[in-house]
Design an enzyme around this catalytic site. Structure first.
Site, PDB file in Angstrom:
ATOM      1  N   GLU A  32       0.824  -1.219   0.000  1.00  0.00           N
ATOM      2  CA  GLU A  32       0.000   0.000   0.000  1.00  0.00           C
ATOM      3  C   GLU A  32       0.854   1.262   0.000  1.00  0.00           C
ATOM      4  OE1 GLU A  32      -3.042   0.066  -1.216  1.00  0.00           O
ATOM      5  OE2 GLU A  32      -3.666  -1.309   0.365  1.00  0.00           O
ATOM      6  N   HIS A  33       0.424   2.215  -0.832  1.00  0.00           N
ATOM      7  CA  HIS A  33       1.153   3.468  -1.059  1.00  0.00           C
ATOM      8  C   HIS A  33       2.550   3.165  -1.606  1.00  0.00           C
ATOM      9  CE1 HIS A  33      -1.832   6.340   0.301  1.00  0.00           C
ATOM     10  NE2 HIS A  33      -2.204   5.398   1.158  1.00  0.00           N
ATOM     11  N   SER A  66     -26.805   8.198 -15.091  1.00  0.00           N
ATOM     12  CA  SER A  66     -26.361   7.195 -14.128  1.00  0.00           C
ATOM     13  C   SER A  66     -27.549   6.707 -13.327  1.00  0.00           C
ATOM     14  CB  SER A  66     -25.335   7.842 -13.191  1.00  0.00           C
ATOM     15  OG  SER A  66     -25.200   7.066 -12.022  1.00  0.00           O
ATOM     16  N   GLY A 122     -13.129   3.197  -1.276  1.00  0.00           N
ATOM     17  CA  GLY A 122     -11.732   2.850  -1.509  1.00  0.00           C
ATOM     18  C   GLY A 122     -11.575   1.591  -2.337  1.00  0.00           C
ATOM     19  N   SER A 125     -13.846   2.936  -7.332  1.00  0.00           N
ATOM     20  CA  SER A 125     -14.946   3.221  -8.256  1.00  0.00           C
ATOM     21  C   SER A 125     -14.484   4.213  -9.317  1.00  0.00           C
ATOM     22  CB  SER A 125     -16.165   3.738  -7.502  1.00  0.00           C
ATOM     23  OG  SER A 125     -15.837   4.826  -6.695  1.00  0.00           O
ATOM     24  N   SER A 126     -13.544   5.108  -8.988  1.00  0.00           N
ATOM     25  CA  SER A 126     -13.131   6.090  -9.997  1.00  0.00           C
ATOM     26  C   SER A 126     -12.305   5.430 -11.107  1.00  0.00           C
ATOM     27  CB  SER A 126     -12.425   7.289  -9.376  1.00  0.00           C
ATOM     28  OG  SER A 126     -11.368   6.881  -8.569  1.00  0.00           O
ATOM     29  N   ASP A 170      -4.527   1.075  -9.475  1.00  0.00           N
ATOM     30  CA  ASP A 170      -5.970   0.839  -9.582  1.00  0.00           C
ATOM     31  C   ASP A 170      -6.402   0.641 -11.029  1.00  0.00           C
ATOM     32  OD1 ASP A 170      -5.752   1.363  -6.938  1.00  0.00           O
ATOM     33  OD2 ASP A 170      -6.791   3.292  -6.976  1.00  0.00           O
ATOM     34  N   TYR A 220      -3.907  12.490   0.491  1.00  0.00           N
ATOM     35  CA  TYR A 220      -3.223  11.572  -0.435  1.00  0.00           C
ATOM     36  C   TYR A 220      -2.101  12.330  -1.157  1.00  0.00           C
ATOM     37  CZ  TYR A 220      -2.451   8.118  -4.068  1.00  0.00           C
ATOM     38  OH  TYR A 220      -1.864   7.191  -4.907  1.00  0.00           O
TER      39      TYR A 220
HETATM   40  C1  GLA Z   1      -5.284   4.822  -4.128  1.00  0.00           C
HETATM   41  C2  GLA Z   1      -4.538   5.225  -5.394  1.00  0.00           C
HETATM   42  C3  GLA Z   1      -3.532   4.140  -5.813  1.00  0.00           C
HETATM   43  C4  GLA Z   1      -2.635   3.718  -4.649  1.00  0.00           C
HETATM   44  C5  GLA Z   1      -3.477   3.437  -3.393  1.00  0.00           C
HETATM   45  C6  GLA Z   1      -2.611   3.210  -2.184  1.00  0.00           C
HETATM   46  O1  GLA Z   1      -6.088   3.716  -4.396  1.00  0.00           O
HETATM   47  O2  GLA Z   1      -5.433   5.465  -6.452  1.00  0.00           O
HETATM   48  O3  GLA Z   1      -2.773   4.612  -6.907  1.00  0.00           O
HETATM   49  O4  GLA Z   1      -1.651   4.680  -4.402  1.00  0.00           O
HETATM   50  O5  GLA Z   1      -4.370   4.498  -3.103  1.00  0.00           O
HETATM   51  O6  GLA Z   1      -1.846   2.052  -2.309  1.00  0.00           O
END
Ligand code: GLA
Length: 388
Positions: A32-33, A66, A122, A125-126, A170, A220
């Site tokens: 993550e990150h 939508s 989280g 969805s985007s 993502d 973020y």
């Molecule tokens: C969000 C971001 C991803 C990633 C995660 C954390 O989902 O869109 O690119 O950085 O956070 O791992």
């Protein structure tokens, strides 16, 4: 669902939809990150996602509708497009803008979107709506992009049109995901392997904290900035392009170069988390779910203490999970600041886990989480045309 969607399309546009597309959401098992720091991540596509039904029109207009939101929008074809407030249709408009600026000729299109990914949870969805739009336009107008081009394009929309400096995980996961596989993705080279998710007796539980995510985007971007500062400090003596170019042992020798205590914590998380992904890949291949679970808890602790993107809600899920012997491991997934956690739970104990975590969480936080048993599904694609 597909059947109802076609009926809804018909009601809204007074004609049949010609094509139907689907792009999933994702969970990240570990790493993550890490993506914007050039390291390794292990996401999977999930069976929740975004459906898009389309039909061309002769009026040269993009019509966005939508089933999730009342807001709708009609936008005539033009040379460049602008973001409008915080509306959901910014995502498809951003994609259209990108195609247009790349010189692709588009035509008017009626579009109906429907997503079953809980919004703001989280689960991406985007990325899902960006990738489904990009995939559909590429298919309908023969724009000639590869799937990887579409992933990069969708990320660029998120970075430059929407304004979130996310990495590529993502968009990559929702495009390339495969049923019952996790993707081992190197975010620097974009090499990836689809590995058996091999959960044995376990299932993946997704626990949505239902915490409304506030300030998530600015926090973020702040983390992205802090990692950049750490990298710049290390580059005084190290010839590296990303934080993940070094491991934890090397980091120990150079961490003195980072003088800001907060930035130091951020870098430590990133570098140790990247090492954890390597160990997790071995554990998964060996079907050693106990070790995989241990790494998940370690990841969560680091995101809580060093990266500071967890919160009482996500922590409550990890805390409860640790007390339940049927859980191998749990952690927050995605950006954090609310959203979802995941847990590896013995399949036959899932209902008990769901009850237990709901009770613990509700007592502590004051409202209930939503708990799902997730199926790991396929990436973006065209749905069968004959679904009406
Ligand atoms: C969000 C971001 C991803 C990633 C995660 C954390 O989902 O869109 O690119 O950085 O956070 O791992």
């Amino acid at each position: 669902m597909k059947h109802t969607l076609h009926q809804e399309f018909n009601k809204i546009f007074n004609k049949e939809a010609d094509n139907a597309y689907f792009s999933p959401g994702r969970v990240n098992l570990i790493g993550e990150h890490i993506d914007y720091n050039g390291g390794l991540v292990m996401p999977c596509a999930i069976t929740f996602g975004t459906y898009l039904l389309t039909s061309p029109n002769e009026e040269g207009v993009f019509r966005f509708r939508s089933l999730n939101f009342d807001d709708k929008q009609d936008v005539p074809l033009q040379d460049g497009y602008e973001k409008k407030g915080d509306n959901w249709f910014n995502f498809p408009i951003g994609v259209i803008d990108h195609f247009t600026k790349d010189g692709h000729e588009l035509k008017g299109l009626d579009m109906l979107f429907y997503g079953d990914i809980p919004i703001g949870s989280g689960l991406s969805s985007s990325a899902s709506i960006e990738v489904v739009t990009a995939y559909a336009l590429n298919d309908l107008f023969n724009s000639g992009y590869s799937k990887l081009d579409l992933v990069k394009l969708a990320k660029s929309v998120e970075n430059n049109f929407i304004g979130v400096n996310c990495g590529i995980m993502d968009q990559f996961a929702v495009a390339f995901g495969e049923k019952n596989k996790a993707l081992m993705l190197n975010c620097d080279t974009l090499d990836y392997q689809a590995v058996d998710s091999n959960l044995g007796d376990y299932v993946l539980a997704i626990i949505n904290t239902n915490k409304p995510r506030k300030l998530a985007e600015s926090k973020y971007n702040e983390r992205v900035q802090e990692c950049q500062e750490a990298l710049t400090a290390l580059q005084k003596e190290l010839d590296i392009n990303y934080l993940c170019d070094i491991d934890a042992d090397t980091f120990k020798k150079y961490e003195h170069l980072i003088t800001d205590a907060v930035v130091l914590k951020r870098a430590k998380h990133v570098i140790e988390e990247n090492d954890r992904v390597k160990l997790a890949a071995v554990a998964l291949a060996d079907n050693n779910l106990a070790e995989f679970g241990r790494l998940m808890y370690a990841s969560h602790d680091s995101l809580r203490d060093l990266y500071e993107v967890s919160g009482v809600e996500l922590d409550a899920v990890a805390e409860y999970s640790k007390t339940n012997p049927d859980v191998a491991g749990a952690r927050m997934t995605g950006a954090g600041f609310g959203g979802c956690a995941i847990a590896l739970v013995k399949g036959d104990a899932f209902e008990d886990y769901s009850r237990g975590v709901t009770e613990y969480y509700t007592k502590k936080i004051g409202y209930a989480p939503s708990v799902y048993s997730s199926l790991i599904g396929n990436g973006v694609g065209l749905l069968s045309v004959a679904v009406n």
